[in-house]
Design a protein around this motif. Structure first.
Motif, mmCIF file in Angstrom:
data_model
loop_
_atom_site.group_PDB
_atom_site.id
_atom_site.type_symbol
_atom_site.label_atom_id
_atom_site.label_comp_id
_atom_site.label_asym_id
_atom_site.label_seq_id
_atom_site.Cartn_x
_atom_site.Cartn_y
_atom_site.Cartn_z
ATOM 1 N N SER A 61 84.123 35.948 58.258
ATOM 2 C CA SER A 61 84.999 36.832 57.137
ATOM 3 C C SER A 61 86.304 37.306 57.674
ATOM 4 O O SER A 61 87.515 37.082 56.824
ATOM 5 C CB SER A 61 83.999 37.930 56.416
ATOM 6 N N ASN A 95 88.912 34.406 58.567
ATOM 7 C CA ASN A 95 89.365 33.686 57.167
ATOM 8 C C ASN A 95 90.008 34.452 56.278
ATOM 9 O O ASN A 95 90.192 34.208 54.980
ATOM 10 C CB ASN A 95 88.140 32.835 56.734
ATOM 11 N N GLU A 122 88.665 36.933 54.224
ATOM 12 C CA GLU A 122 87.689 37.288 53.361
ATOM 13 C C GLU A 122 87.782 38.800 53.268
ATOM 14 O O GLU A 122 87.575 39.500 54.405
ATOM 15 C CB GLU A 122 86.593 36.335 53.630
ATOM 16 N N SER A 145 82.021 27.845 55.717
ATOM 17 C CA SER A 145 82.874 27.813 54.575
ATOM 18 C C SER A 145 82.266 27.837 53.060
ATOM 19 O O SER A 145 82.896 28.096 52.285
ATOM 20 C CB SER A 145 83.637 26.621 54.876
#
Length: 299
Positions: free
Chosen positions: A143, A146, A148, A261
């Motif tokens: 997370s 990326n 997130e 993903s």
């Protein structure tokens, strides 16, 4: 098994009037207890969450249990038997020509908890013992790398109530040796958007599909109904077949993912999660109506 039967008979005798005056007996695991209670003349309600030969060792003892279940327990019109999932019903059918209905759990003890998503950045997950990797660290790292906003929280370490579980954005369930566990049903019944890795390897389980554990059968099930043996680990198409029979794939509203993903992509839309929650809620209401009819007939 015989030592268990003797000890259980003794326990029922010590119960005295409490058992003698009971209107009905309830049995679950091990199913061998059902046979002993039936000897006492009680009508039974049996509800099975694992293989009916759980804890019964040896070919002859397993065949003895199957014969008692087929010839004594099932024909008694006072008795009602059910499993928590079609998977277990098909396991039973593999060993003896008896069709036991599947009546999935409703988790009514969780009421009035229902999905609220007031923790929009937190995702619940179930953590089982894993020797070589930490689920929370792995998911949190993916997370962060990326970009997130998600933080993954262990369902068992937070001391959460059912209502608090419902506050999370979604839940990720990792199967383990027992393929029918209450946590999955609780999350689905509370309409928490639930995601499961789509991996047939989970059917290589030493609980539900224990290798070389339940080899005896009282008949040869027709291949049109039972095309693959659930505990034949060498049958790779069979692993896929039985994976598709699990409630991870069969429960309406429970979604699977093939990669991290893909998981993050499905978690990104709160609107989509609300739609998934609605599917789960509607499916639970349908199960509740069907289960009420079934259990009312049992009573």
């Amino acid at each position: 098994p015989q030592l268990f039967e003797e000890a259980f008979r003794g326990a029922l005798l010590r119960e005295g009037a409490a058992f003698a005056e009971a209107d009905v007996g309830y049995c679950s695991e091990p199913a061998l207890a059902c046979a002993v209670m039936h000897e006492g003349g009680k009508p039974l309600i049996g509800y099975f969450g694992v293989h009916i030969a759980f804890l019964v060792r040896g070919r002859e003892e397993q065949l003895r249990l199957y014969r008692r279940f087929r010839d004594e327990l099932v024909p008694d019109p006072r008795n009602t038997f059910a499993t928590v999932a079609p998977y277990i019903s098909l396991q039973i059918f593999h060993h003896l020509p008896v069709e036991v209905p599947a009546v999935r759990p409703l988790s009514v003890y969780t009421l009035p908890a229902t999905y609220s998503a007031i923790r929009p950045n937190q995702v619940l997950f179930n953590k089982r013992p894993v020797a070589f990797w930490d689920i929370k660290i792995t998911l949190d790292t993916f997370s962060k790398v990326n970009g997130e906003p998600f933080h993954f929280m262990d369902a068992l370490e937070g001391g959460y109530s059912f209502t608090e579980w419902c506050e999370f954005r979604a839940a990720v369930y990792f199967p383990y040796d027992w393929l029918q566990t209450m946590a999955l049903y609780d999350w689905a019944n509370m309409a928490i958007p639930t995601f499961v890795p789509d991996l047939p390897m989970y059917t290589f389980s030493r609980g539900t599909n224990a290798l070389n554990e339940w080899l005896a059968s009282s008949w040869l099930a027709p291949s049109s109904v039972s095309p693959h043996n659930y505990n034949d680990w060498a049958d790779l198409p069979g692993r896929v077949y039985w994976w598709l029979m699990t409630d991870f794939r069969a429960l309406p509203g429970v979604e699977t993912f093939a990669s991290i993903s893909e998981l993050f992509g499905t978690l990104s839309s709160q609107e989509a999660l609300w739609r998934q929650s609605g599917v789960l809620r509607q499916a639970q209401q349908q199960r509740a109506a069907q289960s009420a009819l079934f259990w009312r007939s049992a009573a």
